[in-house]
Motif scaffolding. Structure first.
Motif, PDB file in Angstrom:
ATOM      1  N   ARG A 113      -0.714 -11.024   2.419  1.00  0.00           N
ATOM      2  CA  ARG A 113      -1.434  -9.739   2.437  1.00  0.00           C
ATOM      3  C   ARG A 113      -2.601  -9.765   1.469  1.00  0.00           C
ATOM      4  O   ARG A 113      -3.697  -9.271   1.759  1.00  0.00           O
ATOM      5  CB  ARG A 113      -0.487  -8.598   2.064  1.00  0.00           C
ATOM      6  N   TYR A 131      -6.622  -3.402   3.435  1.00  0.00           N
ATOM      7  CA  TYR A 131      -5.887  -2.312   2.787  1.00  0.00           C
ATOM      8  C   TYR A 131      -6.000  -1.013   3.581  1.00  0.00           C
ATOM      9  O   TYR A 131      -7.000  -0.762   4.263  1.00  0.00           O
ATOM     10  CB  TYR A 131      -6.411  -2.104   1.364  1.00  0.00           C
ATOM     11  N   ASP A 156      -5.412 -11.857   2.845  1.00  0.00           N
ATOM     12  CA  ASP A 156      -6.104 -11.175   3.944  1.00  0.00           C
ATOM     13  C   ASP A 156      -7.084 -10.127   3.414  1.00  0.00           C
ATOM     14  O   ASP A 156      -8.123  -9.887   4.031  1.00  0.00           O
ATOM     15  CB  ASP A 156      -5.092 -10.503   4.873  1.00  0.00           C
ATOM     16  N   SER A 205       0.043  -7.514  -3.828  1.00  0.00           N
ATOM     17  CA  SER A 205      -0.899  -7.588  -2.712  1.00  0.00           C
ATOM     18  C   SER A 205      -2.358  -7.717  -3.142  1.00  0.00           C
ATOM     19  O   SER A 205      -3.261  -7.493  -2.338  1.00  0.00           O
ATOM     20  CB  SER A 205      -0.719  -6.375  -1.787  1.00  0.00           C
TER      21      SER A 205
END
Length: 287
Positions: free
Chosen positions: A149, A155, A152, A112
């Motif tokens: 993710r 978190y 983007d 991620s």
């Protein structure tokens, strides 16, 4: 779950991702794949196996592989590799690449994005020394979902509390509700690509520094050797490879050798340079 079904799924995972599961991981297989079964409106793991056997549906198989790929990651994980990056790799590259002013970094199996963004933050903190340089950071993973993710850059509170210094959180993140979004400046420094480490990495281009940490532990010996050989072909003689603390090239590949006095950081055999001992001037290690 029958032994036959377990072996069937394991063969798919090995062929598609290199992941090798031992018999004692049957519980892990079932627990991770039950949500996949439900996604496809199936009641049980057995139903999922039957669907794959009967239709060999690529979309279902892809979901299975992605569900079994370990996506554990956090910012500045284990600390030491990032200290080595700052204190050994960057001083050497600042000197050897002074003419070209170009640096390419590969975060393999990036999950991620925390590793790639950690490197981007370090390089941003070094902006005065890198003025005029072209810096390319490429993060790859075989899971399209996890890459989205990463792109983007959003978190949870838990994720930003794992290894990220508070000074960098304040400097490079904005709170959005109960989550934290990394700044566009950092996010735009990383290019993410879907990529399987079992493939020849030549299309990705050459890299001065490669992070391939905590990945090889999931592969068998021939697959480890194949991945390391592919990485070696994409590195210059003075490049650096980072592996996880529990990983080694001993008995697997003669392409790399450990840097003297270091752990987890390798150079191409015959291309090792003595490590620099000082952090670049004007750069303090974030804590």
């Amino acid at each position: 779950m029958t032994i036959t079904d377990f072996d069937f799924i394991c063969q798919i995972l090995k062929a598609r991702s290199g992941l090798v599961l031992t018999n004692d991981k049957a519980y892990l297989l079932e627990s991770r794949l039950l949500p996949v079964a439900r996604k496809w409106k199936l009641a049980t793991f057995d139903d999922l196996v039957r669907l794959i056997r009967s239709k060999n549906d690529e979309a279902v198989i892809r979901d299975v592989v992605e569900a079994m790929t370990t996506n554990e990651s956090f910012f500045f994980r284990d600390t030491k590799p990032f200290d080595q990056f700052k204190q050994i790799c960057l001083p050497a590259m600042l000197k050897s690449r002074a003419g070209a002013k170009s640096l390419r970094i590969w975060s393999a199996a990036c999950s991620s994005g925390q590793e790639a963004y950690s490197l981007a933050m370090i390089l941003t903190e070094m902006a005065p020394q890198l003025a005029g340089w072209r810096i390319d950071i490429v993060g790859t993973d075989l899971s399209n979902e996890i890459l989205q993710r990463a792109k983007d850059g959003m978190y949870s509170q838990f994720e930003v509390q794992r290894g990220l210094p508070i000074t960098l959180l304040v400097k490079y993140f904005t709170q959005v509700g109960d989550r934290w979004k990394i700044s566009d400046k950092i996010r735009q420094m990383v290019q993410y690509k879907e990529w399987n480490l079992l493939n020849d990495p030549a299309p990705l281009g050459k890299f001065d520094i490669v992070f391939c940490r905590n990945v090889l532990i999931y592969f068998d010996q021939p697959t480890k050797a194949k991945v390391l050989a592919g990485i070696a072909k994409q590195m210059p003689d003075d490049g650096y490879l980072f592996l996880g603390g529990a990983e080694t090239v001993l008995g697997i590949s003669d392409k790399f050798q450990l840097l003297p006095g270091q752990r987890g950081i390798y150079g191409l055999t015959g291309g090792i340079k003595p490590p620099a001992s000082l952090t670049p001037p004007g750069f303090a290690t974030p804590r």
